[in-house]
Design a protein around this motif. Sequence first.
Motif, PDB file in Angstrom:
ATOM      1  N   ASP A  77       0.828  -1.210   0.000  1.00 19.27           N
ATOM      2  CA  ASP A  77       0.000   0.000   0.000  1.00 19.27           C
ATOM      3  C   ASP A  77       0.859   1.255   0.000  1.00 19.27           C
ATOM      4  O   ASP A  77       0.527   2.239  -0.664  1.00 19.27           O
ATOM      5  N   ALA A  78       1.964   1.235   0.719  1.00 18.99           N
ATOM      6  CA  ALA A  78       2.870   2.393   0.723  1.00 18.99           C
ATOM      7  C   ALA A  78       3.456   2.616  -0.670  1.00 18.99           C
ATOM      8  O   ALA A  78       3.567   3.756  -1.132  1.00 18.99           O
ATOM      9  N   VAL A  79       3.821   1.535  -1.355  1.00 21.25           N
ATOM     10  CA  VAL A  79       4.358   1.653  -2.715  1.00 21.25           C
ATOM     11  C   VAL A  79       3.270   2.158  -3.660  1.00 21.25           C
ATOM     12  O   VAL A  79       3.517   3.024  -4.499  1.00 21.25           O
ATOM     13  N   ARG A  80       2.051   1.646  -3.480  1.00 16.28           N
ATOM     14  CA  ARG A  80       0.935   2.107  -4.322  1.00 16.28           C
ATOM     15  C   ARG A  80       0.728   3.616  -4.157  1.00 16.28           C
ATOM     16  O   ARG A  80       0.591   4.345  -5.137  1.00 16.28           O
ATOM     17  N   ARG A  81       0.731   4.092  -2.920  1.00 19.33           N
ATOM     18  CA  ARG A  81       0.570   5.535  -2.675  1.00 19.33           C
ATOM     19  C   ARG A  81       1.755   6.325  -3.236  1.00 19.33           C
ATOM     20  O   ARG A  81       1.578   7.397  -3.807  1.00 19.33           O
ATOM     21  N   LEU A  82       2.938   5.791  -3.085  1.00 22.60           N
ATOM     22  CA  LEU A  82       4.151   6.463  -3.551  1.00 22.60           C
ATOM     23  C   LEU A  82       4.100   6.737  -5.057  1.00 22.60           C
ATOM     24  O   LEU A  82       4.505   7.802  -5.521  1.00 22.60           O
ATOM     25  N   PHE A  83       3.572   5.782  -5.813  1.00 22.44           N
ATOM     26  CA  PHE A  83       3.511   5.913  -7.268  1.00 22.44           C
ATOM     27  C   PHE A  83       2.121   6.302  -7.762  1.00 22.44           C
ATOM     28  O   PHE A  83       1.884   6.316  -8.967  1.00 22.44           O
ATOM     29  N   ASP A  84       1.220   6.610  -6.831  1.00 22.49           N
ATOM     30  CA  ASP A  84      -0.165   6.941  -7.181  1.00 22.49           C
ATOM     31  C   ASP A  84      -0.705   5.897  -8.159  1.00 22.49           C
ATOM     32  O   ASP A  84      -1.256   6.218  -9.222  1.00 22.49           O
ATOM     33  N   ALA A  85      -0.512   4.625  -7.792  1.00 24.83           N
ATOM     34  CA  ALA A  85      -0.819   3.507  -8.681  1.00 24.83           C
ATOM     35  C   ALA A  85      -2.193   2.910  -8.395  1.00 24.83           C
ATOM     36  O   ALA A  85      -2.721   3.027  -7.293  1.00 24.83           O
ATOM     37  N   ARG A  86      -2.728   2.254  -9.396  1.00 20.41           N
ATOM     38  CA  ARG A  86      -3.988   1.525  -9.265  1.00 20.41           C
ATOM     39  C   ARG A  86      -3.743   0.154  -8.651  1.00 20.41           C
ATOM     40  O   ARG A  86      -4.612  -0.398  -7.986  1.00 20.41           O
ATOM     41  N   TYR A  87      -2.566  -0.426  -8.927  1.00 26.90           N
ATOM     42  CA  TYR A  87      -2.261  -1.786  -8.486  1.00 26.90           C
ATOM     43  C   TYR A  87      -0.758  -1.916  -8.256  1.00 26.90           C
ATOM     44  O   TYR A  87       0.046  -1.411  -9.039  1.00 26.90           O
ATOM     45  N   VAL A  88      -0.394  -2.651  -7.198  1.00 26.46           N
ATOM     46  CA  VAL A  88       0.996  -3.031  -6.953  1.00 26.46           C
ATOM     47  C   VAL A  88       0.988  -4.493  -6.520  1.00 26.46           C
ATOM     48  O   VAL A  88       0.219  -4.888  -5.647  1.00 26.46           O
ATOM     49  N   GLY A  89       1.840  -5.283  -7.141  1.00 24.72           N
ATOM     50  CA  GLY A  89       1.958  -6.690  -6.772  1.00 24.72           C
ATOM     51  C   GLY A  89       3.357  -7.193  -7.083  1.00 24.72           C
ATOM     52  O   GLY A  89       4.177  -6.468  -7.669  1.00 24.72           O
ATOM     53  N   PHE A  90       3.613  -8.417  -6.702  1.00 24.27           N
ATOM     54  CA  PHE A  90       4.915  -9.009  -6.959  1.00 24.27           C
ATOM     55  C   PHE A  90       5.046  -9.342  -8.438  1.00 24.27           C
ATOM     56  O   PHE A  90       4.117  -9.836  -9.063  1.00 24.27           O
ATOM     57  N   SER A  91       6.204  -9.070  -8.985  1.00 23.54           N
ATOM     58  CA  SER A  91       6.475  -9.381 -10.385  1.00 23.54           C
ATOM     59  C   SER A  91       6.567 -10.894 -10.554  1.00 23.54           C
ATOM     60  O   SER A  91       6.940 -11.610  -9.620  1.00 23.54           O
ATOM     61  N   ASP A  92       6.244 -11.378 -11.731  1.00 27.35           N
ATOM     62  CA  ASP A  92       6.425 -12.800 -11.995  1.00 27.35           C
ATOM     63  C   ASP A  92       7.925 -13.101 -12.059  1.00 27.35           C
ATOM     64  O   ASP A  92       8.742 -12.212 -12.310  1.00 27.35           O
ATOM     65  N   ALA A  93       8.273 -14.348 -11.824  1.00 29.86           N
ATOM     66  CA  ALA A  93       9.682 -14.747 -11.720  1.00 29.86           C
ATOM     67  C   ALA A  93      10.486 -14.446 -12.983  1.00 29.86           C
ATOM     68  O   ALA A  93      11.629 -13.984 -12.901  1.00 29.86           O
ATOM     69  N   ALA A  94       9.911 -14.686 -14.145  1.00 32.64           N
ATOM     70  CA  ALA A  94      10.647 -14.458 -15.402  1.00 32.64           C
ATOM     71  C   ALA A  94      10.967 -12.974 -15.594  1.00 32.64           C
ATOM     72  O   ALA A  94      12.080 -12.615 -15.978  1.00 32.64           O
ATOM     73  N   THR A  95      10.007 -12.115 -15.316  1.00 29.19           N
ATOM     74  CA  THR A  95      10.237 -10.669 -15.450  1.00 29.19           C
ATOM     75  C   THR A  95      11.249 -10.196 -14.415  1.00 29.19           C
ATOM     76  O   THR A  95      12.150  -9.414 -14.729  1.00 29.19           O
ATOM     77  N   ALA A  96      11.111 -10.689 -13.188  1.00 24.22           N
ATOM     78  CA  ALA A  96      12.055 -10.303 -12.132  1.00 24.22           C
ATOM     79  C   ALA A  96      13.477 -10.708 -12.508  1.00 24.22           C
ATOM     80  O   ALA A  96      14.415  -9.905 -12.375  1.00 24.22           O
ATOM     81  N   GLU A  97      13.650 -11.909 -13.006  1.00 24.14           N
ATOM     82  CA  GLU A  97      14.982 -12.375 -13.393  1.00 24.14           C
ATOM     83  C   GLU A  97      15.547 -11.550 -14.549  1.00 24.14           C
ATOM     84  O   GLU A  97      16.722 -11.192 -14.554  1.00 24.14           O
ATOM     85  N   ARG A  98      14.689 -11.226 -15.517  1.00 28.14           N
ATOM     86  CA  ARG A  98      15.135 -10.418 -16.666  1.00 28.14           C
ATOM     87  C   ARG A  98      15.588  -9.027 -16.221  1.00 28.14           C
ATOM     88  O   ARG A  98      16.624  -8.530 -16.654  1.00 28.14           O
ATOM     89  N   LEU A  99      14.834  -8.393 -15.337  1.00 28.75           N
ATOM     90  CA  LEU A  99      15.156  -7.032 -14.913  1.00 28.75           C
ATOM     91  C   LEU A  99      16.303  -6.978 -13.909  1.00 28.75           C
ATOM     92  O   LEU A  99      17.102  -6.042 -13.923  1.00 28.75           O
ATOM     93  N   ALA A 100      16.380  -7.969 -13.030  1.00 28.03           N
ATOM     94  CA  ALA A 100      17.421  -7.978 -11.999  1.00 28.03           C
ATOM     95  C   ALA A 100      18.726  -8.580 -12.512  1.00 28.03           C
ATOM     96  O   ALA A 100      19.767  -8.414 -11.883  1.00 28.03           O
TER      97      ALA A 100
END
Length: 173
Positions: A77-100
């Motif tokens: 919820d803090a991250v959602r407020r920080l980015f004024d976002a509609r949704y915040v959730g955990f990234s899927d493993a493939a996307t996380a691995e690609r970005l990290a």
Amino acid sequence: MPHPDTYQRLIALFDTTQTPYRLIDHEPDGTTESVSALRGHPVSHAAKCIILRVKTDRRTTRHVLAVVPGDRRVDLDAVRRLFDARYVGFSDAATAERLAHAVPGTVLPFAFDPDLELVADPEIVTRPQLYFNAARLDRSAVISGGDYVRLAHPRIERIATPDDIGAQAPTPV
């Protein structure tokens, strides 16, 4: 799939900036609690690194690397407020691995990908020693919180909440 180039990039960053660091070899592990025990430090001194998917509107998705103390969890919820976002959730493993550029459990508290925004909780930067897996399950790095800020340039925001509130997926480092 291993990402040895990410480990080498981290070590090169420390060496070229003359940042004091220490490496710790240990049994392969990617969970914050157990690897902290292997390294011999309080869980609160570990950097827990979680990649989040942040939807600011129907068409716009951002990816955030959230870094919180190991004894805390990411406050979505803090991250959602920080980015004024509609949704915040955990990234899927493939996307996380690609970005990290690292497998789950070895994600660094550094955003080496331009599509990954870095946000760290203020408690992270105050640590005299900050521990994290060094893009490998069997080796960790230790630097000061001050050096971490100098090298990583995170956006510093309160994004952590006590770990005992609600359940969270397994805790990668």
